[in-house]
Design a protein around this motif. Sequence first.
Motif, PDB file in Angstrom:
ATOM      1  N   UNK A  68       0.817  -1.221   0.000  1.00 15.83           N
ATOM      2  CA  UNK A  68       0.000   0.000   0.000  1.00 15.83           C
ATOM      3  C   UNK A  68       0.848   1.267   0.000  1.00 15.83           C
ATOM      4  N   UNK A  69       2.153   1.120   0.195  1.00 11.08           N
ATOM      5  CA  UNK A  69       3.114   2.226   0.218  1.00 11.08           C
ATOM      6  C   UNK A  69       2.919   3.171   1.400  1.00 11.08           C
ATOM      7  N   UNK A  70       2.203   2.694   2.430  1.00 11.43           N
ATOM      8  CA  UNK A  70       2.026   3.516   3.628  1.00 11.43           C
ATOM      9  C   UNK A  70       3.365   3.793   4.302  1.00 11.43           C
ATOM     10  N   UNK A  71       4.217   2.802   4.317  1.00 10.06           N
ATOM     11  CA  UNK A  71       5.532   2.976   4.920  1.00 10.06           C
ATOM     12  C   UNK A  71       6.337   4.021   4.148  1.00 10.06           C
ATOM     13  N   UNK A  72       6.270   3.953   2.823  1.00 13.98           N
ATOM     14  CA  UNK A  72       6.999   4.916   1.987  1.00 13.98           C
ATOM     15  C   UNK A  72       6.543   6.340   2.267  1.00 13.98           C
ATOM     16  N   UNK A  73       5.237   6.529   2.382  1.00 13.57           N
ATOM     17  CA  UNK A  73       4.711   7.878   2.620  1.00 13.57           C
ATOM     18  C   UNK A  73       5.123   8.390   4.007  1.00 13.57           C
ATOM     19  N   UNK A  74       5.139   7.482   4.976  1.00  9.99           N
ATOM     20  CA  UNK A  74       5.552   7.891   6.321  1.00  9.99           C
ATOM     21  C   UNK A  74       7.008   8.349   6.323  1.00  9.99           C
ATOM     22  N   UNK A  75       7.847   7.676   5.554  1.00 12.12           N
ATOM     23  CA  UNK A  75       9.275   7.984   5.553  1.00 12.12           C
ATOM     24  C   UNK A  75       9.610   9.312   4.895  1.00 12.12           C
TER      25      UNK A  75
END
Length: 252
Positions: A68-75
């Motif tokens: 979902x790329x949630x981790x990418x957005x958080x970073x």
Amino acid sequence: MNQIKVILTGHTRGLGASIAEQLLARGVHVLALSRKTHPTLAASAPGHFEQIALDLGDTAALAAWIASERLSRFAEGASQIVLINNAGTVQPIGPLETQSCESIAGAVSLNVTAPLMLSAALMAATSTPAFAQTDRRIMHISSGAGRNATAGWSVYCATKAALDHHARAVALDQTLPLRIASVAPGVVDTDMQGEIRSTGVEKFPALGRFEALKREGKLVTAADTAQKLLDYLFSAEFGESVIADVRELSTK
């Protein structure tokens, strides 16, 4: 502006809850993953704390969340991005013939597969030029059990040893800058210790030693351990020793 962001697993109780509380007290942005959500932490640090209810033992669900790329957005925008792999289980406790296939698979998924997946996902998410100057750090919460075999803990020992060896191998990779360490927190007074003491000696021969530690007040508090872990995590020395023990740490 320096912005520290931390992904933390297993934040709803015990050591994980203390780590989350102290990170927020330091003004760190936290993305927390656990099977349940913490009832009060979100209100204590508005704008700095996000939590996701996710069964980390469900490999397919975790893979879908990563996709979902949630981790990418958080970073995004982090000057320092950190992953603390804290979630874990001590079960199944007992000799080999008492361990069910389901309990073994669940322990390996939670204790090993999830940390390895999240570690790889963090590095993939920060592999673009936008993160060229980002300080990346991964801390596995390991155990002395991964370094010294204990009867009744064959699965727990094996999974913690896997985290240690994962850190050793990753430290040899020279693709992207990363500091990584697998750190044993010592014997901490948490719900897991209560779970261990509720186990019969026939399944866990070392039971008497853990009962004595509790009785004699020799268990370390989760808050004290969390402080030592975080002091080390954010220190200049973090990662110099890939395999570490919180009781032997010296930070500057």
